[in-house]
Structure formats: structure tokens, C-alpha cells
Design a protein around this motif. Structure first.
Motif, PDB file in Angstrom:
ATOM      1  N   PHE A  19      29.149  40.005  31.670  1.00  0.00           N
ATOM      2  CA  PHE A  19      28.931  39.524  33.030  1.00  0.00           C
ATOM      3  C   PHE A  19      30.223  39.714  33.816  1.00  0.00           C
ATOM      4  N   CYS A  20      30.111  39.616  35.120  1.00  0.00           N
ATOM      5  CA  CYS A  20      31.289  39.745  35.989  1.00  0.00           C
ATOM      6  C   CYS A  20      32.035  38.421  36.055  1.00  0.00           C
ATOM      7  N   ALA A  32      31.426  43.511  34.797  1.00  0.00           N
ATOM      8  CA  ALA A  32      30.683  43.392  33.545  1.00  0.00           C
ATOM      9  C   ALA A  32      31.009  44.563  32.637  1.00  0.00           C
ATOM     10  N   VAL A  52      31.086  32.547  37.119  1.00  0.00           N
ATOM     11  CA  VAL A  52      30.097  33.597  36.892  1.00  0.00           C
ATOM     12  C   VAL A  52      28.957  33.362  37.873  1.00  0.00           C
ATOM     13  N   SER A  53      28.420  34.427  38.441  1.00  0.00           N
ATOM     14  CA  SER A  53      27.315  34.302  39.386  1.00  0.00           C
ATOM     15  C   SER A  53      26.094  33.715  38.701  1.00  0.00           C
ATOM     16  N   ASP A  55      23.228  34.546  39.184  1.00  0.00           N
ATOM     17  CA  ASP A  55      22.327  35.664  38.874  1.00  0.00           C
ATOM     18  C   ASP A  55      22.550  36.194  37.459  1.00  0.00           C
ATOM     19  N   GLU A  56      23.732  35.954  36.882  1.00  0.00           N
ATOM     20  CA  GLU A  56      24.047  36.441  35.536  1.00  0.00           C
ATOM     21  C   GLU A  56      24.023  35.306  34.517  1.00  0.00           C
ATOM     22  N   GLU A  57      23.281  34.248  34.834  1.00  0.00           N
ATOM     23  CA  GLU A  57      23.238  33.079  33.957  1.00  0.00           C
ATOM     24  C   GLU A  57      22.700  33.436  32.567  1.00  0.00           C
ATOM     25  N   ALA A  59      22.932  36.307  30.898  1.00  0.00           N
ATOM     26  CA  ALA A  59      23.976  36.976  30.114  1.00  0.00           C
ATOM     27  C   ALA A  59      25.036  35.989  29.672  1.00  0.00           C
TER      28      ALA A  59
END
Length: 402
Positions: A19-20, A32, A52-53, A55-57, A59
Motif C-alpha cells: 500500500f502507499c 505501493a 494509509v488511505s 481505499d487501501e484498507e 491491503a
């Protein structure tokens, strides 16, 4: 962008991340698939608050689950495994329906619940369960969108004395949590710190609400209640079933002048929490509106709270300035080009916030707010007192710019 806090303790040099990694403002720090390749890079990351965003929960959750499996295989201490499991559950926990309810509306609802809980402490498990639920609800907003929560809280304390004690407690807790993250505290200690800050004035909630609207000096009875509130609040929490010695000590000692006599590292964890709470509490009290005095500008408040006799911020004061910036979200400011607006987010530098411009350089209100990075010819040159703002702020519309 909604953000999930990530403790720097979870990072390992050379390990690719699925993830970013982002900073407090959602700006990209590491893409990422990237990894921390050097010790210097690791130190840089550990000096930042990492996120972490949302949206990337998925990951993030899978990565944390993998961390648990790795610890089990390496026969790590049980408390380390449990700590990561707690992080996993927190990251995977479903949030409220963000589409059906705006952030400003959810904030108001959470603050009403927090106010009601703090107003009526009871010596039973049911009240303590309500307290935990209220704390989790309001802190979750800050952990997902820290700038948005600061904006809503500071906008309130600058202009409104309604539910004063609850708003001051949440602003203090949010500030203390951001400070502790910069100091690389564990998630468990940060959570305890936040709960202590939220309940530090439990015995005088009603008195604080009245005091904020009271033009006359305190009565002798009010003064006595204020003098005794740290100890009494700790007693109320213990009676309600709080067993965490760190929490109780932080509340009991958060006005102890002896805490400032040595370095933070020389104190046990309960006293460290108390010192951070005391610093955040004094700052928050100074910038808030009271009937008997105007709000103090954040620069003057920081000077009085954070700067020592040598003219330099002490370690806790420096953490406060780094955490909130010189112009925290919610403050009204004038830029060097004479535009006027409200701070929406903190910047990479403490004196370069993100500002939503509401009034143009010619003095005319803008039809739509414009988001600026306050730097160079648009640097902040002054704080504008809230009563001097002639533009009505639409909170949700401004939050949508974040």
C-alpha cells in the motif's frame, strides 16, 4: 481522502509494502510496492506521522495479518502479537456510512454523545461502556481525517461556548494523540493517553460549561472544585471501573507542576501522559472563546505554553507545534497578498498550512472557496479574530475540499 493511522513501529527495512504510505495531509511518501532501503530513510519515516488511505484498507489488513503470522512463527512475546492483532482489528473495523451522513453532521452527533456521557459519570460498567463507545466514535474521525477533526473542533471553540467541556476535551485528546505519534509511542499507549485526555475534567464538566458562559469571577466553591478536579476525576473513573493505572495516574497528575522539572524520558509512562495532556490542555484553553475573555491567537498561546525561559520550545512544546502547526486547521488567517481565509489543513512546514481563501485581495467574498498552500507571496501574515470574519463558513462544503 480518509486516512488510517499506521504506527512506524510496524515498518521493517527492506520489506515491500502493498500500500502507499502517506503523511498527515495524504501526500505520498512511498508508493505501493516500495520499501525502506536505508537506515536514514527508516529514521525519516519514523519522524513522521504515517497514514494509509482508507481505499487501501484491505491491503493494510492483509499485511497486518501477515505480520501476526510472522511473529507467531518467530515465537515473539505474546504482548507483541496481541498488539498487532489489535491494530488489525482497528484497521478492518467498518466505519459509519459516509455517503448517507456528512462529516460535519457525524461530528455534531458524536459530540452530543460525548457531552452526554461526560455530564453524568456513574459507578457502573454500563457508563464505562458508553464512555468507551463515545471515545471510539469521536477519535475515529480524527484517526481517519485528522485535519478535518481539528478544523471542526477549533471552529467551534473559537466561536461557541456550547458543550464547551466536551469540545475542549476532544481537542486536547486529538492534539495529545498527534503529539504522541510524532514521539513514536505505541498504539496502546496512544489510546490510553487519548482516553485520559478525554476524561481529565470529568468531575467539573458542568462547571466548565457554566464557566465558559460566566462573565463574573469564580466563586469560592467553584475555585475549590477546580483545584480538586484532577484527583476527583481520577476517583470517579476508578469508581466506574477503570483499572488502567496509566490512565488514572495521567488524570490525577495532569496539573502537577513537578512534571516539567526534568526531561520527558525521566518520567514513568503515566506521568509522561500527564505532561503531554497538561501542555495540550493549556494551549487549547488559551485559544478557545470564553465569556470573560477573547480567544488568544495560536502564536501567542504557543509562546506562553511551549517556550521555555531560554526562548526555545521544550520537547513537549516542540511536539505540540509540530503536531498542530503554527496555524492549526480552523484558524482564520490573512495572507501576504491580502486574501483572507480559513486554515483547512497542516502543511509540510508548520508555518505553511493549506488555506481555503474566502475573501479576495480586493476585499470581496469569493463565490467559491479556493484552496491555497500558504507560502511565498501567499504566506500567512496574521491571524484574523473570529468576530472579524464577515463570511459565513459552510463547514461541509469546506471539508469537501480536503
Amino acid at each position: 481522502m480518509e486516512l488510517i493511522a499506521l504506527s512506524p513501529e510496524r515498518l521493517r527495512q527492506g520489506e515491500p509494502l502493498p500500500f502507499c504510505l502517506r503523511d498527515l495531509n495524504g501526500l505520498l511518501l512511498l508508493p505501493a510496492g516500495g520499501s525502506i532501503t536505508t537506515g536514514q530513510m527508516m529514521q525519516t519515516m519514523r519522524n513522521k506521522a504515517l497514514f494509509v488511505s482508507r481505499d487501501e484498507e484491505g491491503a493494510l489488513r492483509r499485511w497486518l495479518d501477515g505480520t501476526v503470522e510472522g511473529l507467531v512463527r518467530s515465537d515473539a512475546p505474546l504482548q507483541h502479537i496481541t498488539h498487532v492483532r489489535l491494530n488489525t482489528r482497528h484497521a478492518a473495523a467498518p466505519g459509519p456510512d459516509h455517503h448517507s451522513q456528512g462529516l460535519a453532521e457525524r461530528f455534531t452527533s458524536q459530540m452530543q454523545e460525548m457531552h452526554q456521557v461526560l455530564q453524568a459519570p456513574r459507578p457502573d460498567g454500563e457508563w464505562l461502556e458508553r464512555l468507551h463507545k463515545a471515545c471510539t466514535g469521536v477519535l475515529d474521525i480524527g484517526r481517519r481525517q485528522p485535519d478535518a477533526l481539528l478544523f471542526l473542533l477549533i471552529q467551534h471553540v473559537l466561536q461557541d461556548t456550547t458543550r464547551h467541556s466536551a469540545h475542549q476535551a476532544v481537542l486536547c485528546a486529538s492534539s495529545a494523540e498527534l503529539m504522541a505519534r510524532l514521539m513514536h509511542w505505541s498504539d496502546e499507549d496512544i489510546d490510553t493517553l487519548a482516553h485520559a485526555a478525554l476524561t481529565m475534567n470529568l468531575s467539573i464538566t458542568a462547571l466548565q460549561d457554566a464557566q465558559a458562559r460566566q462573565p463574573s469571577p469564580l466563586s469560592p466553591e467553584q475555585r475549590q472544585a477546580l483545584d480538586e478536579h484532577a484527583r476527583q476525576s481520577s476517583v470517579l473513573l476508578a469508581a466506574a471501573g477503570v483499572k488502567d493505572a496509566r490512565w488514572l495516574k495521567a488524570v490525577r497528575l495532569h496539573h502537577d507542576p513537578a512534571l516539567a522539572e526534568g526531561p520527558l524520558a525521566s518520567l514513568d509512562i503515566g506521568r509522561r501522559m500527564a505532561r503531554i495532556i497538561e501542555t495540550a490542555d493549556r494551549y487549547v484553553t488559551m485559544i478557545g472563546l470564553r465569556r470573560d475573555r477573547p480567544a488568544l491567537s495560536p502564536l501567542l498561546a504557543a509562546r506562553q505554553v511551549c517556550v521555555g525561559p531560554d526562548g526555545q520550545p521544550d520537547e513537549v512544546g516542540a511536539a505540540l507545534i509540530r503536531a498542530l502547526g503554527m496555524y492549526p486547521p480552523g484558524m482564520h488567517v490573512r495572507l501576504a497578498n491580502q486574501e483572507v481565509g480559513v486554515v483547512l489543513g497542516r502543511g509540510e512546514r508548520s508555518n505553511e498550512p493549506q488555506v481555503a481563501v474566502l475573501v479576495g485581495a480586493g476585499g470581496m467574498p469569493l463565490s467559491d472557496p479556493v484552496l491555497r498552500r500558504a507560502t511565498g507571496p501567499r504566506a500567512v501574515i496574521a491571524v484574523v479574530p473570529a468576530p472579524e470574519m464577515r463570511v459565513r463558513l459552510q463547514r461541509q462544503r469546506l471539508l469537501d475540499l480536503l
